[in-house]
Design a protein around this motif. Sequence first.
Motif, mmCIF file in Angstrom:
data_model
loop_
_atom_site.group_PDB
_atom_site.id
_atom_site.type_symbol
_atom_site.label_atom_id
_atom_site.label_comp_id
_atom_site.label_asym_id
_atom_site.label_seq_id
_atom_site.Cartn_x
_atom_site.Cartn_y
_atom_site.Cartn_z
ATOM 1 N N VAL A 205 0.844 -1.188 0.000
ATOM 2 C CA VAL A 205 0.000 0.000 0.000
ATOM 3 C C VAL A 205 0.886 1.246 0.000
ATOM 4 O O VAL A 205 1.768 1.391 0.840
ATOM 5 C CB VAL A 205 -0.934 0.000 1.230
ATOM 6 N N ARG A 206 0.643 2.142 -0.984
ATOM 7 C CA ARG A 206 1.428 3.368 -1.132
ATOM 8 C C ARG A 206 2.921 3.067 -1.144
ATOM 9 O O ARG A 206 3.730 3.705 -0.471
ATOM 10 C CB ARG A 206 1.098 4.366 -0.010
ATOM 11 N N GLY A 207 3.305 2.074 -1.951
ATOM 12 C CA GLY A 207 4.698 1.650 -2.016
ATOM 13 C C GLY A 207 5.629 2.734 -2.518
ATOM 14 O O GLY A 207 6.789 2.816 -2.093
ATOM 15 N N THR A 208 5.156 3.592 -3.438
ATOM 16 C CA THR A 208 6.027 4.649 -3.952
ATOM 17 C C THR A 208 6.262 5.710 -2.889
ATOM 18 O O THR A 208 7.361 6.268 -2.795
ATOM 19 C CB THR A 208 5.431 5.288 -5.215
ATOM 20 N N THR A 209 5.261 5.992 -2.099
ATOM 21 C CA THR A 209 5.446 6.938 -0.991
ATOM 22 C C THR A 209 6.476 6.391 -0.008
ATOM 23 O O THR A 209 7.331 7.133 0.508
ATOM 24 C CB THR A 209 4.103 7.203 -0.287
#
Length: 383
Positions: free
Chosen positions: A125-129
């Motif tokens: 979840v929200r790996g790029t963040t």
Amino acid sequence: MTTAIHFGAGNIGRGFIGKLLADAGIHVTFADVNPQLVEALSSRHSYPVHIVGQEVRTDTVTGVDAIDSRRPELLELIANTDLITTAVGPTVLTLIARTLAEGLQRRFERGNTAPLNIIACENQVRGTTFLKGEVLKHLDARYLPELEQFVGFVDSAVDRIVPPSTDQSDPLAVTVETFSEWIVDQTQFRGPVPAIPGMELTDNLMAFVERKLFTLNTGHIITAYLGALAGYRTIGEAIADPAIRAQVKAAMQESGAVLIRRYGFDQAQHQAYIEKILGRFANPHLVDEIDRVGRQPIRKLGPEDRLIKPLLGTLEYGIDNANLLKGIAAAFCYRNEDDPQAVELQQRLATEGLKTALAHYTGLDAGSVVAEQIEQRYLALSH
């Protein structure tokens, strides 16, 4: 010509994201530590992708390159590329963050102010963040203004089943299912959004992140753990068992009820989505081994992952969760001597018992009613 660096030349990298980028006319350079993959891609510049569904076909991806991600030349590529994507697994994001930071610093030192977008295509979840946070640990603070102005860290949700290839004649061959879904947060891009067929834009990413996590990932992992208990080898064999299919479907309906309450998904459409996923599990052309899907049970029992997060949603909304509870209990029964996490899980169970281990890995209160319910199901399954 638009250029992209894709970290991870494994099956998902080649069969899913790398293929979509190359099909869009983007020149893709794969960055990986596997010397055999890097050498083969660098010399051939192409590879076959077997797409299996109601129809079976083979596409050839062309115009690609590769580089060892440990080589300093990668920093030069980062300094000049238009797009960076990853499919390396969540734990490896921390390892590539330093390389990204060094490449970005070189980019800024050169005065390259062309927009750059980074998209982590991971089951996180929200790996790029998360990746951005890791990059910031290594980036000189004087470059923060350039980072914020010119680099977009774009979160995404990805969905495609990519099992190990059955084509033994070609080390670059990869097998994928027909279905694929790549949804990105359009609000996080810097500069024009690249036109990539198969990449869908949304301004409500979390709805789709959780839809995939609570449905595909939840159903997949429960199929694996119930299938392992029943002695099956593949997901296809397990989901063909009427009892397992019924329990997996019911678990996805429980998690689906959370999604409907939380995001307002249409109930009939979500039920159709569940049926489509069950059909994907049963795809006779996908030989997807239970131990591939079930590996790393500790990570998959995390409070933000595919078993506990939907369970917490059922507790929040007062929704039935009997089948999710059984899936969690089955996870604690999973044994695989070749998987360090499965070995650790069983060792902790043996020394501390179910409730203490449950609290340690999931964050659930060992003295709670739900812990008692999971323990009852675990004892039933393990004896």
